[in-house]
Motif scaffolding. Sequence first.
Motif, PDB file in Angstrom:
ATOM      1  N   LEU A 195      29.564  55.983  92.754  1.00 54.46           N
ATOM      2  CA  LEU A 195      30.951  55.499  92.762  1.00 54.46           C
ATOM      3  C   LEU A 195      31.936  56.649  92.628  1.00 54.46           C
ATOM      4  O   LEU A 195      32.934  56.708  93.338  1.00 54.46           O
ATOM      5  CB  LEU A 195      31.165  54.475  91.644  1.00 54.46           C
ATOM      6  N   ARG A 208      32.161  58.420  95.860  1.00 49.68           N
ATOM      7  CA  ARG A 208      32.891  57.680  96.887  1.00 49.68           C
ATOM      8  C   ARG A 208      34.379  57.618  96.605  1.00 49.68           C
ATOM      9  O   ARG A 208      35.183  57.472  97.524  1.00 49.68           O
ATOM     10  CB  ARG A 208      32.346  56.259  97.002  1.00 49.68           C
ATOM     11  N   GLU A 209      34.732  57.716  95.316  1.00 49.75           N
ATOM     12  CA  GLU A 209      36.155  57.667  94.981  1.00 49.75           C
ATOM     13  C   GLU A 209      36.924  58.843  95.568  1.00 49.75           C
ATOM     14  O   GLU A 209      38.121  58.729  95.830  1.00 49.75           O
ATOM     15  CB  GLU A 209      36.337  57.642  93.451  1.00 49.75           C
ATOM     16  N   PHE A 250      43.680  45.804 100.587  1.00 52.32           N
ATOM     17  CA  PHE A 250      42.318  45.617 100.086  1.00 52.32           C
ATOM     18  C   PHE A 250      41.700  46.953  99.697  1.00 52.32           C
ATOM     19  O   PHE A 250      41.206  47.133  98.580  1.00 52.32           O
ATOM     20  CB  PHE A 250      41.468  44.900 101.142  1.00 52.32           C
ATOM     21  N   GLU A 282      43.372  48.504  96.638  1.00 57.19           N
ATOM     22  CA  GLU A 282      42.955  47.893  95.373  1.00 57.19           C
ATOM     23  C   GLU A 282      41.599  48.428  94.931  1.00 57.19           C
ATOM     24  O   GLU A 282      41.389  48.715  93.758  1.00 57.19           O
ATOM     25  CB  GLU A 282      42.862  46.371  95.524  1.00 57.19           C
ATOM     26  N   VAL A 283      40.687  48.531  95.892  1.00 54.01           N
ATOM     27  CA  VAL A 283      39.350  49.009  95.544  1.00 54.01           C
ATOM     28  C   VAL A 283      39.391  50.444  95.016  1.00 54.01           C
ATOM     29  O   VAL A 283      38.696  50.786  94.061  1.00 54.01           O
ATOM     30  CB  VAL A 283      38.404  48.899  96.760  1.00 54.01           C
ATOM     31  N   TYR A 284      40.252  51.268  95.624  1.00 56.08           N
ATOM     32  CA  TYR A 284      40.361  52.643  95.146  1.00 56.08           C
ATOM     33  C   TYR A 284      41.198  52.735  93.874  1.00 56.08           C
ATOM     34  O   TYR A 284      41.406  53.825  93.339  1.00 56.08           O
ATOM     35  CB  TYR A 284      40.976  53.549  96.223  1.00 56.08           C
ATOM     36  N   GLN A 307      38.627  44.647  88.656  1.00 51.08           N
ATOM     37  CA  GLN A 307      39.621  44.950  89.685  1.00 51.08           C
ATOM     38  C   GLN A 307      38.984  44.993  91.079  1.00 51.08           C
ATOM     39  O   GLN A 307      39.495  44.400  92.027  1.00 51.08           O
ATOM     40  CB  GLN A 307      40.236  46.307  89.337  1.00 51.08           C
ATOM     41  N   ARG A 308      37.838  45.676  91.161  1.00 53.69           N
ATOM     42  CA  ARG A 308      37.207  45.810  92.475  1.00 53.69           C
ATOM     43  C   ARG A 308      36.616  44.485  92.936  1.00 53.69           C
ATOM     44  O   ARG A 308      36.708  44.135  94.113  1.00 53.69           O
ATOM     45  CB  ARG A 308      36.128  46.892  92.421  1.00 53.69           C
ATOM     46  N   ALA A 349      39.395  42.332  94.149  1.00 51.23           N
ATOM     47  CA  ALA A 349      39.846  42.727  95.492  1.00 51.23           C
ATOM     48  C   ALA A 349      38.917  42.127  96.541  1.00 51.23           C
ATOM     49  O   ALA A 349      39.372  41.574  97.551  1.00 51.23           O
ATOM     50  CB  ALA A 349      39.867  44.252  95.612  1.00 51.23           C
ATOM     51  N   ILE A 350      37.613  42.197  96.284  1.00 52.75           N
ATOM     52  CA  ILE A 350      36.637  41.645  97.237  1.00 52.75           C
ATOM     53  C   ILE A 350      36.768  40.129  97.330  1.00 52.75           C
ATOM     54  O   ILE A 350      36.749  39.552  98.416  1.00 52.75           O
ATOM     55  CB  ILE A 350      35.213  42.054  96.827  1.00 52.75           C
ATOM     56  N   LYS A 381      39.389  38.273  96.766  1.00 53.58           N
ATOM     57  CA  LYS A 381      40.614  37.884  97.482  1.00 53.58           C
ATOM     58  C   LYS A 381      40.434  38.059  98.981  1.00 53.58           C
ATOM     59  O   LYS A 381      40.844  37.212  99.775  1.00 53.58           O
ATOM     60  CB  LYS A 381      41.797  38.756  97.006  1.00 53.58           C
ATOM     61  N   PRO A 392      34.383  52.842  97.216  1.00 53.39           N
ATOM     62  CA  PRO A 392      33.755  52.876  95.892  1.00 53.39           C
ATOM     63  C   PRO A 392      33.523  51.499  95.276  1.00 53.39           C
ATOM     64  O   PRO A 392      34.186  51.120  94.329  1.00 53.39           O
ATOM     65  CB  PRO A 392      34.737  53.704  95.048  1.00 53.39           C
ATOM     66  N   VAL A 393      32.599  50.735  95.836  1.00 51.65           N
ATOM     67  CA  VAL A 393      32.161  49.501  95.193  1.00 51.65           C
ATOM     68  C   VAL A 393      30.638  49.550  95.060  1.00 51.65           C
ATOM     69  O   VAL A 393      29.959  50.065  95.938  1.00 51.65           O
ATOM     70  CB  VAL A 393      32.552  48.238  95.987  1.00 51.65           C
ATOM     71  N   HIS A 420      29.644  44.897  92.155  1.00 56.76           N
ATOM     72  CA  HIS A 420      31.024  44.522  92.485  1.00 56.76           C
ATOM     73  C   HIS A 420      31.033  43.549  93.653  1.00 56.76           C
ATOM     74  O   HIS A 420      31.767  42.559  93.653  1.00 56.76           O
ATOM     75  CB  HIS A 420      31.855  45.749  92.863  1.00 56.76           C
TER      76      HIS A 420
END
Lengths: 317, 253
Positions: A72, A75-76, A99, A102-104, B14-15, B18-19, B21, B96-97, B101
């Motif tokens: 993770l 990937r960030e 989307f 938000e994930v980042y 949070q992640r 997001a998924i 939604k 980054p999931v 997640h």
Amino acid sequence: MHVIKASGLYKRYGNTVAVNNISFTVERGVIFGFLGPNGAGKSTTQRILTGVTKPDAGVVEIASYNLSRQPLKAREVAGVVPEMANVYVDLSAWENLMFVGEVYGVGKKKRAERAAAMLEVFGLFEKRHLRAKGFSKGMKQRLLLCMALMGDPEVLFLDEPTSGLDVQSTLIIRELIRDYNRQGKTIFLTTHNIEEANQLCDLVAIINRGELIVVDRPENLRKTFTSLQTVEVAFQPQFISPDLLKKTDVTKRFKKQGDKYIFYTEHPGQVIFSITELCRSEGVDILSLQTLRPSLENVFLDVTGKLNESGGKENDR
Amino acid sequence: MIAEVYLHLMITLQRSLAIAKKNARIYYLKPPVLIFGLLFPSFMFLAFSIGRTINPAELVPALLGMTILFAASSVGPLITPWERQAGTYERLLTIPVSSWHIVVGDVGSSFVYGLLISLLSLFLGICIFNAGPAYPIAFILVMFLSVCCFSALGAAMAALPTDQLSNVMMLSSLIRLPMIFISGVFVPLKELPLWGQVIARISPLSYTMDLVRWSFGNPLYFNKLTSCFMLIGFTLFFLYLAHIAHRQANRIF
Ligand SMILES: Nc1ncnc2c1ncn2[C@@H]1O[C@H](COP(=O)(O)OP(=O)(O)OP(=O)(O)O)[C@@H](O)[C@H]1O
Ligand SMILES: [Mg+2]
């Protein structure tokens, strides 16, 4: 600082070794071109570097995070445009970007600002609320790039970002790559477009059949391959018997391309002497003659063993 | 230490949110979801409401049980195969999931959908058949647990390593339809032959049915607590299956 460090990557599918013991490092702020013919293993390597595919052996570090131990974190700091990927066609451009933002973990306000700025640059701002289903290939590709940039990544992985796009989209994307690089970011660019690599990259790696052949600056590659300098001649009359040309004795490597003949040589001067002599004795005129430095394309064809293949016609014409 | 755990939890939330939604926006209105999650239960209600003289206190729990099963497990199986086919799954693996997640996000979106449809059918049950639960709070709790369980079941089915939507839809029907027959939906468990009563225990729907019946004032077959624990156990098991499958996902690339 190494932003990408790959050591001993190996991946096989059945009997095909897609990636064979590949190691390299990419320093911060470098545009690194990853060049190779179809099926060379470029995309497989990128998939390994971005954590989509697990290598059979080898270690990847992204910004000093070990990809298999801290996936993770790694990937960030990375933004990726995969080879076959698509945007969410049921979502609008805006929703796609939100989307990913938000994930980042990009804050709400920052998210909106960043998305708006990028859509503006990519000429998608007016269409931001339309579903991506109706987007053209070029628009989708631009949106994919926006999504990759949403997390303000340290390193950008792009798998043939301009393949199949028109000149305008291509230019926008190339300009953006340069721009992003100017901010000190690192870019890993997979491509089979040699001119693109030549124009964009600080360093070029050439890969063939899963093996890394050379890593060097485009200029150095050309310099190293002095035997790939060319002399380009147009004769009048246009056709000249190969037997006569073979008599020049200076180079055996030549081919006919268009209405010109191309001679590969380490010593262009000698080739020119012999050609002029030959022409004088045979009563042939020379319409034009020029010498060229090795092109990256020829270097590429040479190291991937394609130069002689395509030049199968070289000598036996 | 506590701060770290808190941070970790917040990031997961949070992640996953997001998924979830994203899933809600894309999949709630897809035809297979509408067919299995909305039309199918609606037709059941209609079919049984016309000209039958079954005791509503028997009938409504059966309809509710089926609705909970089908509504909660209709979104989940769709997501991953759909994304594989559409080419969005590969990118999901590059952002980054983690697989947790993804699983929590997928189950979360199925859960909300399942809960909404289940509440709607409870409302229908009350309006059409004039039959509501005798213990409303208990019923809501049972619904909650069961929707969780079947959402997880849906996510586990989705994780079949294929990009063919039809394979997953077939598998999901192959699992869900027989479940109706072995779980005492139409015939109460105690009236089943012995082998039927044994088989019923491997289906989470049996426990849902028993608890729903009970909340409508019918006698219990299993122990209340046992049923709850079985549902929780099945949920964890399905979640784990889905997680494993997502972790193996990169095998297909
Ligand atoms: N999922 C897979 N299953 C089986 N073989 C694969 C898979 N992915 C790649 N390969 C094989 O690995 C080799 C390298 O493929 P890869 O996609 O990395 O090439 P590439 O350099 O990206 O080519 P292109 O320029 O066509 O995109 C090919 O021989 C390909 O057939
Ligand atoms: Mg490729």
